[in-house]
Design a protein around this motif. Sequence first.
Motif, mmCIF file in Angstrom:
data_model
loop_
_atom_site.group_PDB
_atom_site.id
_atom_site.type_symbol
_atom_site.label_atom_id
_atom_site.label_comp_id
_atom_site.label_asym_id
_atom_site.label_seq_id
_atom_site.Cartn_x
_atom_site.Cartn_y
_atom_site.Cartn_z
ATOM 1 N N TRP A 86 -1.418 -9.759 -14.360
ATOM 2 C CA TRP A 86 -0.357 -8.858 -13.910
ATOM 3 C C TRP A 86 0.777 -8.898 -14.912
ATOM 4 C CZ3 TRP A 86 -1.138 -6.120 -9.368
ATOM 5 C CH2 TRP A 86 -2.227 -6.531 -8.603
ATOM 6 N N VAL A 123 3.962 -4.236 -5.997
ATOM 7 C CA VAL A 123 2.658 -4.525 -6.596
ATOM 8 C C VAL A 123 1.928 -3.202 -6.794
ATOM 9 C CG1 VAL A 123 0.503 -5.798 -6.365
ATOM 10 C CG2 VAL A 123 2.609 -6.747 -5.405
ATOM 11 N N LYS A 131 -4.769 -5.255 -5.586
ATOM 12 C CA LYS A 131 -3.430 -5.253 -4.996
ATOM 13 C C LYS A 131 -3.421 -5.937 -3.632
ATOM 14 C CE LYS A 131 -3.192 -0.811 -4.879
ATOM 15 N NZ LYS A 131 -4.582 -0.564 -5.286
ATOM 16 N N ASP A 210 1.839 -2.404 3.029
ATOM 17 C CA ASP A 210 0.739 -1.821 2.258
ATOM 18 C C ASP A 210 0.531 -0.373 2.705
ATOM 19 O OD1 ASP A 210 -1.338 -1.456 0.575
ATOM 20 O OD2 ASP A 210 -2.655 -2.981 1.443
ATOM 21 N N VAL A 240 3.217 -2.629 -1.618
ATOM 22 C CA VAL A 240 1.947 -2.462 -2.328
ATOM 23 C C VAL A 240 1.621 -0.971 -2.389
ATOM 24 C CG1 VAL A 240 -0.495 -3.075 -2.396
ATOM 25 C CG2 VAL A 240 1.180 -4.699 -1.472
ATOM 26 N N GLU A 263 2.288 -4.738 -12.391
ATOM 27 C CA GLU A 263 1.125 -3.855 -12.400
ATOM 28 C C GLU A 263 -0.072 -4.627 -12.933
ATOM 29 O OE1 GLU A 263 -0.213 0.487 -14.252
ATOM 30 O OE2 GLU A 263 1.771 -0.369 -14.669
ATOM 31 N N SER A 264 -1.224 -4.386 -12.328
ATOM 32 C CA SER A 264 -2.430 -5.089 -12.762
ATOM 33 C C SER A 264 -2.915 -4.528 -14.092
ATOM 34 C CB SER A 264 -3.531 -4.952 -11.707
ATOM 35 O OG SER A 264 -3.915 -3.591 -11.584
#
Length: 869
Positions: A86, A123, A131, A210, A240, A263-264
């Motif tokens: 991340w 996220v 996430k 989420d 999320v 951010e991934s």
Amino acid sequence: MAGQADSGGGAHITNTAVDCTAEYLIQIGVLEGDLNLILRVPPAPSDDDAPLAAAERRLARSLLRRWRAEADAWHMTDPEPLRVRWTPSRQVASAGEFVPAGSGADTIAGTFLRLRPRRRLVVLGTAGSGKTTLSVLLTLELLARRLTQGEDDVPIPLVLSLESWNTRRQSLTEWLVDRLRQDHPGLPTVDGVHPALRLVQERRVLPVLDGLDELPEHRRAEVLDALHTGLGGAGDIVLVSRTTEYTDLDRKGQGLRHATVIESLPLRPDEVAEYLQRARPRSRAADWARLLKTLRTDPSAPVARALTNPLMVWLVRRAYERHPTDPGELTDRQRFPDRGAVEAQLLDRIVPAAFPALPPDPGRLHPPRTWDADRAGAWLSYLALLLNRREESELAWWRLYTAPLPRLLAVPALLATGILLSLVIKAGLSGYTESNPLGGMALSADVTGGVVFAAVARSVTASWFGQRLTEPRRSANPLLFIQALRSLDRNSRVGPLVRSATLVGGPALVVLLLALYTFVTPEPALVWFSIGGVLPVLLMIVYTAPADTVDAATPDELLRGEQSALVTTLTLVAPLIGAGVGAFFWLNDSTLARGTAIAAWAGASAMLVLLSPWSRWMLAKCSLAATGRVPWSLMTFLRDARTAGLLQFSGGTYRFRNRRLQDHLANRLTEERGTAPPGREPVPVPALSDAGHFTVEHAKDHFCLRGRSRRLPLAHWAALGPLMGVYAVRMSVSGQWQDGIAWLGLLVWPFLGAVVTVVGLFLPRRRLELELTRGGVTSVIGRRRRSYEWRHVEEITVRRAVFRGRDARFHALQVRLLAGAPRPPRRSRMGEGWYFVLPLGRSPQVDPQLGAALADFAGSRWTPPSGGR
């Protein structure tokens, strides 16, 4: 325990207990030297905070148990975790990489707790990027820190779905308090009340929210505005979302303020190879060698590009975990020329991998169920197709009856079941029929009376709770009357004055009627009306309140709650109806009071059962299972699919682990049937000039659409349907099905509905006009004119029409007005702040000419529809 040799040859033994609940410590063995006990005990809370601290511990333990079970079901706590990198997506306080799990790196919770100046984390990532996994692991670690390490300053994380928050009705505090009360009603009270309000106001809970990307576009901005207002300057939060949806909001200045946004990053092929090498079974090293070599040596291969997504890595591990599958086949570029082909292959293989044909040990008393992979895939594909047709992602067992087949069989099933019940009632009360001078006519009249009184109680309850009466009911304990009243107040759809008048005036009316009979006039009808009429209605309202389905513990608990509520109505409401009828005859010195009471109770019970959510569920499950669309043990199958990692809990419903998996299964079924996936392919829309009844005038500062359309009245079916169901129950259960005239009466209801619809079709065509200017938009429907100025309009788009809370099943052009703008009449309201402009039909697609005109005159206010909403 640690031991060290001392100079005297003995041992120095130290025992350390942290947050321990043990009362005794037993040391077994030969002890030489000193014995030291170090007990770390957190400071005791003050007397004022002790009840609240107890409630916090109870809440934390409950959440830890729940999310540990979810993490195990989703394989998040694997001994060989997949490390997702991340990175901050903007200049934030916590610079550098954010590593969810890894030796030597900081933990998720440690990084989050050190965020400055505020602990606000966003996220982001693509579909399947991890996430949700990150948010769950963060939740587990925060709860573990609080419970096992005694860090009382760590907030209690609450993982919630934003779909359940209506920002126009509830503030953030009210929503969180309501959710705590709904999901955890058994928390220890503080000062005699539920501790939810104090937990939220004192910021002892951390919202982990989420599903922002799954909300309609206009609601995303509303949610973020409500979060800014509700959090204030010091509120903590974890949000999320998918990257695209959130960055679109951020570009407009609507992102979450003062937040650390991470951010991934895509997985690197060499990282995936190292992970798969650790995670694969050692006995199958040769089978995995070709795939691992490709990942290490050819990063541009289709399989290497496909496995940059954590979801695909999870799929490849699950799909090729057992013999005789060959993961090396994914490296064949002729079979899998691109990334999409590899991903499709993995999605196709996941169901057989989740349901392997493993025979159970014959010596076990209760061996586990085994499911045929092909049939399991067909069942999941059908369920996914149902969800896609409804444009939903949550699979609720109580909405399964809306499938086409159960709807078609609803009335025939009611009639068949009612006829069987009538035969049972007639056989059971044969003595009453023989002793009554009127014979079978008396029995039919008594059963009909019970059906009618139960139907009245049900209709009043439907008016009280609205459409939520079709949802499962909470598990009602007749002894917990105060708790029942709280649920009644929370779920009601009537105003506070009506609630107060009913709850106070209803019991008063019962007492008044009984007093009139005792002291004024000995009229048995007063007892009949009070005991068999008013009292059952009151108890029906109190004890059949809908359950809180959004974040209930499990779907199975909701089903058990509905069954419990059904038993309560059969043992409390229906007997009162029978007792009222029996009391009327008993007070008239009739010897037939007992038989009359039993017949009325039987009729009321049949009415309450046959039109309950449980009966609709049984009809849907049995009809779909008989045709092979779902298994007979559907709930067991869904539980096993969740255990296998294909489904997950979403409150009281199931949902597929990933929306992409749902779409893939649904598309596979539609391809087998030779039809296009509903809502996925663009629908061709004829030009307005080709429609025949519409004319278009288009100038630089003026666009006018004129035409006429036929009326198709369908709203009356919403009222005729329940009336037809009540008549079918009354006719069949009471024994009138043997009379041909009764069958003609049953046909009256659909005939009446068809007549209204046909008459509407033959009425003169309605005038439809839509005028767009630089100043605003005006529509004319028949004699009604609606006008909206652009300076008052925040957004204009195409949405499903909703009248008085009911889906009208067609799409319409609608506007959302700015705060302070003049409000149109009530009949134009569509809910959620939207107002009706013009009907467009069943498709959400817009004619190209009209879409271009809306983009020209409305500017940025126009949002083209991406599909039905």
